[in-house]
Design a protein around this motif. Structure first.
Motif, mmCIF file in Angstrom:
data_model
loop_
_atom_site.group_PDB
_atom_site.id
_atom_site.type_symbol
_atom_site.label_atom_id
_atom_site.label_comp_id
_atom_site.label_asym_id
_atom_site.label_seq_id
_atom_site.Cartn_x
_atom_site.Cartn_y
_atom_site.Cartn_z
ATOM 1 N N GLU A 1 2.644 3.147 1.496
ATOM 2 C CA GLU A 1 1.794 2.432 0.545
ATOM 3 C C GLU A 1 2.148 2.790 -0.897
ATOM 4 N N ILE B 1 3.233 -8.902 -2.453
ATOM 5 C CA ILE B 1 2.438 -7.716 -2.125
ATOM 6 C C ILE B 1 1.835 -7.091 -3.385
ATOM 7 N N LEU C 1 5.630 1.184 -1.798
ATOM 8 C CA LEU C 1 5.636 -0.267 -1.973
ATOM 9 C C LEU C 1 5.060 -0.715 -3.313
ATOM 10 N N VAL D 1 12.024 -5.076 8.042
ATOM 11 C CA VAL D 1 10.806 -5.887 8.025
ATOM 12 C C VAL D 1 10.866 -6.832 9.232
ATOM 13 N N TYR E 1 -0.344 -9.157 6.578
ATOM 14 C CA TYR E 1 0.094 -8.248 7.642
ATOM 15 C C TYR E 1 1.600 -8.057 7.534
ATOM 16 N N VAL E 2 2.043 -6.820 7.778
ATOM 17 C CA VAL E 2 3.465 -6.508 7.790
ATOM 18 C C VAL E 2 3.729 -5.490 8.890
ATOM 19 N N LYS E 3 4.817 -5.696 9.611
ATOM 20 C CA LYS E 3 5.252 -4.771 10.665
ATOM 21 C C LYS E 3 6.669 -4.339 10.348
ATOM 22 N N MET E 4 6.861 -3.004 10.276
ATOM 23 C CA MET E 4 8.159 -2.447 9.899
ATOM 24 C C MET E 4 8.664 -1.507 10.986
ATOM 25 N N LYS F 1 1.726 6.148 6.586
ATOM 26 C CA LYS F 1 1.154 4.952 5.950
ATOM 27 C C LYS F 1 0.884 5.191 4.466
ATOM 28 N N ASN G 1 -2.514 -5.243 6.193
ATOM 29 C CA ASN G 1 -2.436 -4.299 7.303
ATOM 30 C C ASN G 1 -0.973 -3.963 7.582
ATOM 31 N N VAL G 2 -0.705 -2.669 7.711
ATOM 32 C CA VAL G 2 0.659 -2.180 7.937
ATOM 33 C C VAL G 2 0.758 -1.611 9.343
ATOM 34 N N ASP G 3 1.764 -2.033 10.065
ATOM 35 C CA ASP G 3 2.001 -1.553 11.428
ATOM 36 C C ASP G 3 3.457 -1.113 11.545
#
Length: 298
Positions: free
Chosen positions: A137, A176, A140, A165, A116-119, A133, A182-184
């Motif tokens: 994706e 990664i 990255l 980040v 999981y990553v939240k940016m 998104k 999951n990206v938020d």
């Protein structure tokens, strides 16, 4: 490699200090793939030292600036740099608070796979992208790992976008490469939530009861014209008589007891109050008193 570096290394690990420079200092053509990615360029001697050790693939490294106590993580793209130097993206040097020619300690590490990553975008311009998104994706793919509190930079449509980040799972630094995470997104810096006013609040502010306003009838109205007499005389004022219930359209009252899935049929029948009246008030035929036209003689 000198004797002190060989003595400091542990079997299966790699650690050395290099001078760091931005990618723009490299000879030859520009390298935008390196500038907007998360990988560095190392010298060929580093490849020889890594192959002699049991290094886990993919090769991931921890970069540390001991003078500013800042660190980040990265991967390696090529081994074509000058000896004693490493070339890295400018955003990575900014996170490490190091200038051109500064010393950076490089150490090989093993990181867990990201879940999981939240940016947080650093500009509201990121909201103009139709599918953010998918854009992130694809960008990255040039990164090997992420570190919490880093501000990374990507390029999309010849425009630079930066992200902070904020959160990572399961650790503060993750790999990664070939992962399903999951990206938020957090609200961008400078974003203001729009205000929406409710209709009820607008009615209270105006002080007007809109339920009592009559809506004029705009449809067809039978016999709504004015007539003229054939004899030329003035027509009587029959405005009161000509007003019909059809010309008055009142606003309906909603059913506040409505339940979804329930249909209510309203019939114009006798009310319960009429049925509860006494028999004296109910009409009965032929119950009146008669009168004679001819009076009886006495």
């Amino acid at each position: 490699m000198n004797f002190l570096d060989m003595f400091a290394m542990r079997p299966g690990s790699f650690a050395k200090t290099y001078k760091c420079f931005p990618v723009s200092f490299m000879e030859g053509k520009d390298r935008p793939d390196v500038e907007h990615g998360g990988k560095i360029i190392m010298p060929p001697s580093a490849l020889d030292a890594l192959t002699q050790r049991n290094i886990q693939y993919p090769m991931l490294f921890k970069l540390t600036n001991k003078f500013a106590t800042k660190s980040t993580h990265c991967g390696v793209l090529e081994f074509v740099a000058d000896e004693g130097r490493i070339y890295m993206p400018y955003w990575m040097m900014r996170n490490l608070l190091v200038e051109e020619g500064g010393f950076i300690e490089l150490e090989s590490v093993s990181l867990p796979v990201a879940e999981y990553v939240k940016m947080q975008p650093q500009s509201v311009d990121f909201l103009d992208i139709s599918n953010p998104k998918a854009v992130l994706e694809r960008a990255l793919r040039t990164f090997a790992c992420l570190t919490i509190d880093d501000i990374i930079s990507i390029n999309y449509n010849d425009k630079k976008y930066e992200f902070n980040v904020l959160e990572l799972r399961p650790a503060g630094a993750v790999s990664i490469i070939e992962c399903d995470m999951n990206v938020d997104f957090a609200p961008p810096v400078g974003y203001v939530e729009p205000e929406y006013s409710k209709p009820a609040e607008a009615m209270e502010e105006d002080g007007v009861d809109y339920s009592s306003i009559k809506i004029p009838q705009t449809g067809f109205k039978a016999f709504g014209c004015e007539g003229n007499r054939l004899d030329g005389k003035a027509k009587k004022n029959t405005s009161a008589e000509s007003s019909s219930p059809l010309s008055q359209h009142e606003r309906g009252i909603p059913n506040y007891d409505y339940q979804r899935g329930k249909i209510t049929f309203i019939r114009n029948g006798r009310s319960k109050q009429t049925e509860s009246k006494g028999e004296s008030e109910i009409f009965s035929a032929f119950q009146g008193e008669g009168q004679l036209l001819k009076k009886k003689r006495k």
